[in-house]
Design an enzyme around this catalytic site. Structure first.
Site, mmCIF file in Angstrom:
data_model
loop_
_atom_site.group_PDB
_atom_site.id
_atom_site.type_symbol
_atom_site.label_atom_id
_atom_site.label_comp_id
_atom_site.label_asym_id
_atom_site.label_seq_id
_atom_site.Cartn_x
_atom_site.Cartn_y
_atom_site.Cartn_z
ATOM 1 N N ASP A 21 0.827 -1.214 0.000
ATOM 2 C CA ASP A 21 0.000 0.000 0.000
ATOM 3 C C ASP A 21 0.861 1.264 0.000
ATOM 4 O OD1 ASP A 21 -2.352 1.414 -0.011
ATOM 5 O OD2 ASP A 21 -2.688 1.252 2.160
ATOM 6 N N ASN A 23 1.214 3.449 -2.916
ATOM 7 C CA ASN A 23 1.733 3.884 -4.225
ATOM 8 C C ASN A 23 1.240 5.275 -4.613
ATOM 9 O OD1 ASN A 23 2.683 1.321 -4.282
ATOM 10 N ND2 ASN A 23 1.368 0.597 -5.945
ATOM 11 N N HIS A 38 2.392 3.303 -8.926
ATOM 12 C CA HIS A 38 2.202 1.872 -9.214
ATOM 13 C C HIS A 38 3.388 1.330 -10.021
ATOM 14 C CE1 HIS A 38 -1.708 2.286 -7.541
ATOM 15 N NE2 HIS A 38 -2.241 2.939 -8.556
ATOM 16 N N SER A 66 -7.701 -5.309 -5.097
ATOM 17 C CA SER A 66 -8.835 -5.832 -4.324
ATOM 18 C C SER A 66 -10.137 -5.699 -5.104
ATOM 19 C CB SER A 66 -8.954 -5.075 -2.998
ATOM 20 O OG SER A 66 -9.482 -3.776 -3.220
ATOM 21 N N ASN A 69 -11.089 -2.249 -5.244
ATOM 22 C CA ASN A 69 -10.286 -1.372 -6.114
ATOM 23 C C ASN A 69 -10.926 -1.143 -7.481
ATOM 24 O OD1 ASN A 69 -7.094 -2.593 -4.825
ATOM 25 N ND2 ASN A 69 -8.223 -0.760 -4.236
ATOM 26 N N TRP A 70 -11.905 -2.011 -7.846
ATOM 27 C CA TRP A 70 -12.630 -1.766 -9.108
ATOM 28 C C TRP A 70 -13.391 -0.440 -9.059
ATOM 29 C CZ3 TRP A 70 -11.200 -4.453 -13.103
ATOM 30 C CH2 TRP A 70 -10.828 -5.801 -12.990
HETATM 31 C C1 IPE Z 1 -5.569 -2.597 -0.103
HETATM 32 O O1 IPE Z 1 -5.187 -1.276 -0.291
HETATM 33 C C2 IPE Z 1 -5.593 -3.321 -1.409
HETATM 34 C C3 IPE Z 1 -4.295 -3.517 -2.053
HETATM 35 C C4 IPE Z 1 -3.135 -3.187 -1.567
HETATM 36 C C5 IPE Z 1 -4.336 -4.163 -3.324
HETATM 37 P P1 IPE Z 1 -6.258 -0.111 -0.435
HETATM 38 O O2 IPE Z 1 -5.498 1.145 -0.592
HETATM 39 O O3 IPE Z 1 -7.239 -0.447 -1.493
HETATM 40 O O4 IPE Z 1 -6.992 -0.174 0.983
HETATM 41 P P2 IPE Z 1 -7.796 0.926 1.782
HETATM 42 O O5 IPE Z 1 -8.837 1.460 0.859
HETATM 43 O O6 IPE Z 1 -6.835 1.987 2.184
HETATM 44 O O7 IPE Z 1 -8.356 0.206 2.961
HETATM 45 C C1 IPE Z 2 -1.579 0.275 -3.353
HETATM 46 O O1 IPE Z 2 -1.361 1.633 -3.363
HETATM 47 C C2 IPE Z 2 -1.861 -0.320 -4.709
HETATM 48 C C3 IPE Z 2 -3.254 -0.709 -4.937
HETATM 49 C C4 IPE Z 2 -4.204 -0.675 -4.052
HETATM 50 C C5 IPE Z 2 -3.593 -1.190 -6.246
HETATM 51 P P1 IPE Z 2 -2.552 2.684 -3.394
HETATM 52 O O2 IPE Z 2 -2.917 2.919 -4.813
HETATM 53 O O3 IPE Z 2 -3.662 2.225 -2.527
HETATM 54 O O4 IPE Z 2 -1.865 3.958 -2.804
HETATM 55 P P2 IPE Z 2 -2.456 4.946 -1.693
HETATM 56 O O5 IPE Z 2 -2.883 4.111 -0.533
HETATM 57 O O6 IPE Z 2 -3.591 5.664 -2.326
HETATM 58 O O7 IPE Z 2 -1.309 5.838 -1.350
HETATM 59 MG MG MG Z 3 -4.049 2.425 -0.558
#
Ligand code: IPE
Ligand code: IPE
Ligand code: MG
Length: 247
Positions: A21, A23, A38, A66, A69-70
């Site tokens: 997490d 990125n 990413h 996840s 994430n969609w």
């Molecule tokens: C969890 O991270 C999912 C992945 C790392 C793939 P998210 O960034 O989606 O989680 P939340 O929304 O902060 O809980």
């Molecule tokens: C994790 O990083 C990657 C995915 C969930 C795909 P994020 O994209 O959630 O990055 P933040 O949490 O918004 O910084």
């Molecule tokens: Mg995140």
């Protein structure tokens, strides 16, 4: 003594799960678009996989995308899928050279077809490897997984193949995506968020949780070693008392 030397190789976790997490925040700090974060996270994936294989960790599960994430902006979702296709095809050779088997858990059918095909191809090409299994959690969420397991079990009961009264932990375990894997003993989450975000809820029941403020694109081998050293200094009691563990 280096961090790596502090690791007790006879007390290694068999399975480590990672929520990669941070990125987006990493990119934002650099004044760049989220996708730049990413892209830079790929190096951290490489480092972590390499470190796990070198140490002899049998299973490494990386939460890459996840179910929830969609719901991100379409543009980010598409860019992530493209990055995934590209990375998987570019890394298959390295996986084979390092004897690493690729596997995936999640609602894989919901992935775009090029992504799904690339993934299946890489899984097939690396199927004979046995040093470490790299498991990508893609379009994965634990509630989705548990719902599926419940549906399958209910169907078997309905068809008379199983009796409801015989359902136990093994029944549930064997209907999850992780059926053939040991439970993760250690779960690492980067970026300073102290939550599970729908990841391996059943499997993490007794896992040691390790949270670090490092954002995923900054995560390196040393950070991975640090998490393992921390894990090895904990006492895992599984409900018992400390005294019981010693005797
Ligand atoms: C969890 O991270 C999912 C992945 C790392 C793939 P998210 O960034 O989606 O989680 P939340 O929304 O902060 O809980
Ligand atoms: C994790 O990083 C990657 C995915 C969930 C795909 P994020 O994209 O959630 O990055 P933040 O949490 O918004 O910084
Ligand atoms: Mg995140």
């Amino acid at each position: 003594m280096s961090l790596k030397e502090k690791i007790n190789s006879s007390k290694l976790p068999q399975h480590i799960a990672v929520i990669m997490d941070g990125n987006g925040r990493w990119a934002k700090q650099k004044g760049a678009e989220r996708i730049y974060g990413h892209e830079n996270g790929v190096k951290s994936v490489r480092e972590t996989v390499e470190a796990a294989a070198e140490l002899g960790i049998k299973y490494l599960t990386l939460y890459a995308f996840s179910t929830e994430n969609w719901n991100r902006p379409q543009e980010e979702v598409m860019a992530l899928m493209q990055l995934l296709v590209h990375t998987i095809s570019a890394e298959t050779k390295t996986l084979n050279e390092n004897n690493i088997r690729l596997a995936a858990i999640g609602d894989l059918k919901s992935l775009p077809s090029d992504c799904y095909n690339e993934l299946q191809e890489a899984i097939k090409k690396t199927a004979g490897n046995n040093r470490t299994t790299l498991v990508l959690a893609l379009s994965y969420s634990s509630r989705w997984e548990i719902i599926n397991a419940v549906k399958e079990i209910a169907q078997k009961v309905q068809d008379g193949l199983m009796q409801a009264s015989t359902i136990n932990e093994d029944t549930i375990n064997s209907h999850l995506c992780t059926a053939d894997m040991p439970e993760p003993e250690l779960m690492i989450r980067t970026s300073g968020e102290n939550r599970i975000s729908n990841f391996l809820l059943w499997q993490l029941a007794y896992a040691e949780l390790y949270f670090t403020d490092k954002l995923w694109p900054d995560f390196r081998k040393e950070d991975f070693y640090e998490a393992i050293v921390d894990y090895q200094n904990r006492e895992r009691r599984f409900g018992k008392t400390s005294e019981q563990l010693i005797s």
